[in-house]
Motif scaffolding. Structure first.
Motif: not given
Ligand code: T4K
Length: 370
Positions: A192-214
């Motif tokens: 496992g791992g985690a990406i520490i991000c500055p804001d909720a928008a970055t977290k949402a963008a990272l989740y999308r990138l890691g969920n096929y870009g959906i």
């Protein structure tokens, strides 16, 4: 006498009694993946524990690093440390960018900002620095450099779980920081791992990138990956997290015991600041200089003969490995400090429940290697 080997590290596990109720919840909900309740709980608990506002949990740090680079669209040159685990440079290549190696500082063994600056070209887009062994990089120096040259600053914080630099969590530094939760790390979720991000928008963008870009049922805006962590892994993390404070304190005690036992050994230097508040004692690297009776490699073999499996992290340098050795920046002449460290550093066994009798054997062998 046939003794069990003493490994360089052993993973910490919660008791099965702590895990089983979480398994029962998973069985009852039949949510096994895709941002399920365990993952959301783990993210919230980790953010609280680490003292950061936002983080995105991923399936391992290697892919976390690829995502961090992809998030910023980095495809040019990325200046990085050759004194690291090969995943650091592999991630740059998998992101479609080019690693450029710069030399390290002789004390921290992390990227030397002056050496980084000398490697900057018009193609440079980012710095990927590593907090090796959880020892903080010169974050002020690197931030200043990144700001002056308009570069992204990403940290490979695989070793840095729970480290504090002054009042701040070290993982809050940089544009993004990536932690590893591999079995061999301070905190683990098996993988496992985690990406520490500055804001909720970055977290949402990272989740999308890691969920096929959906984006939604009908739209996909980028070529994403699958970097999701399963509910099973998240549950392991939730069960282990409450033990982390005690685990790091125990690591620091083991490290302090090494420091006492090895004090005054000619030619040997302990590298980790185990007495410094906020250090996590992820590893116990020692440096074997010319005044020590035998070479680093001879000591490594001597320990191995005793069943003590110390490791030469990090030897060879990434820049000497086949995929990278042809790069201009991999020329050993430009990386003298990293080369010497790679020849002299040895990581001794360290984990929270290292048996004191085993540790005494390590100390005795290192104190009198011949
Ligand atoms: N960046 C940095 C700076 C890293 O150090 C790493 C990983 C990454 C990025 C990538 O993170 P992830 O993508 O993995 O999340 C190990 C680990 O496999 C690797 O995760 C780690 N760095 C690296 C420093 O060490 P090996 O090949 O040395 O591991 P191995 O299997 O020899 O394990 C070392 C010892 O640990 C074994 O002798 C016994 C013990 N062990 C290991 C495992 C896996 C156990 O007792 N139980 C276990 O389950 O690479």
């Amino acid at each position: 006498m046939n003794r069990a080997p003493v490994f360089v590290t052993r993973p910490m596990l919660p008791s099965l009694a702590e895990v089983i109720p979480l398994m029962e919840e998973i069985w009852a909900s039949r949510m096994l993946s895709n941002n399920g309740p365990m993952l959301q709980r783990l993210e919230a608990a980790l953010a609280r524990h680490l003292g950061v506002a936002h983080l995105a949990v991923v399936c391992n740090a290697s892919l976390g690093l690829v995502m961090a680079l992809r998030h910023f669209g980095i495809t040019g040159e990325v200046i990085t440390s050759p004194f690291s685990f090969l995943a650091t440079s592999h991630a740059i290549r998998w992101a479609g960018a080019q690693p450029v190696f710069a030399d390290i500082d002789p004390v921290t063994l992390n990227l030397d900002p002056a050496a980084v600056e000398a490697r900057i070209t018009p193609q440079t887009q980012a710095i990927l620095a590593v907090h090796c062994y959880g020892i903080p990089c010169d974050t002020a120096g690197l931030s200043d450099l990144a700001r002056r040259h308009g570069l992204r600053l990403i940290y490979d914080a695989a070793h840095a779980f729970g480290v504090r630099d002054g009042n701040r969590p070290l993982v809050a530094e940089g544009d993004l920081s990536v932690l590893s939760f591999h079995a061999t790390k301070v905190f683990n979720t098996f993988e496992g791992g985690a990406i520490i991000c500055p804001d909720a928008a970055t977290k949402a963008a990272l989740y999308r990138l890691g969920n096929y870009g959906i984006v939604d049922d009908v739209s996909v805006e980028e070529v994403g990956l699958n970097t999701k962590m399963s509910e099973l892994h998240a549950a392991m993390g939730l069960a282990l997290l409450p033990h982390m404070e005690g685990a790091i304190a125990a690591r620091n005690r083991v490290a302090a015991r090494y420091c006492r036992g090895l004090a005054g050994v000619a030619g040997l230097r302990c590298l980790c600041p185990s007495d410094k508040a906020g250090h996590n004692s992820y590893a116990f690297p020692v440096r074997i200089g010319p005044d020590y009776p035998i070479s680093r490699d001879a000591l490594w073999q001597r320990l191995k003969d005793e069943g003590i499996l110390a490791r030469r992290y990090f030897h060879p340098l990434i820049s000497d490995m086949a995929p990278y050795a042809g790069l201009a920046s991999a020329d050993p002449a430009g990386l003298p400090v990293a080369h010497l460290a790679s020849e002299q550093v040895l990581c001794l066994p360290l984990y929270p429940d290292l048996d004191p009798a085993d540790q005494d054997r390590v100390i005795a062998t290192v104190v009198r290697p011949c």
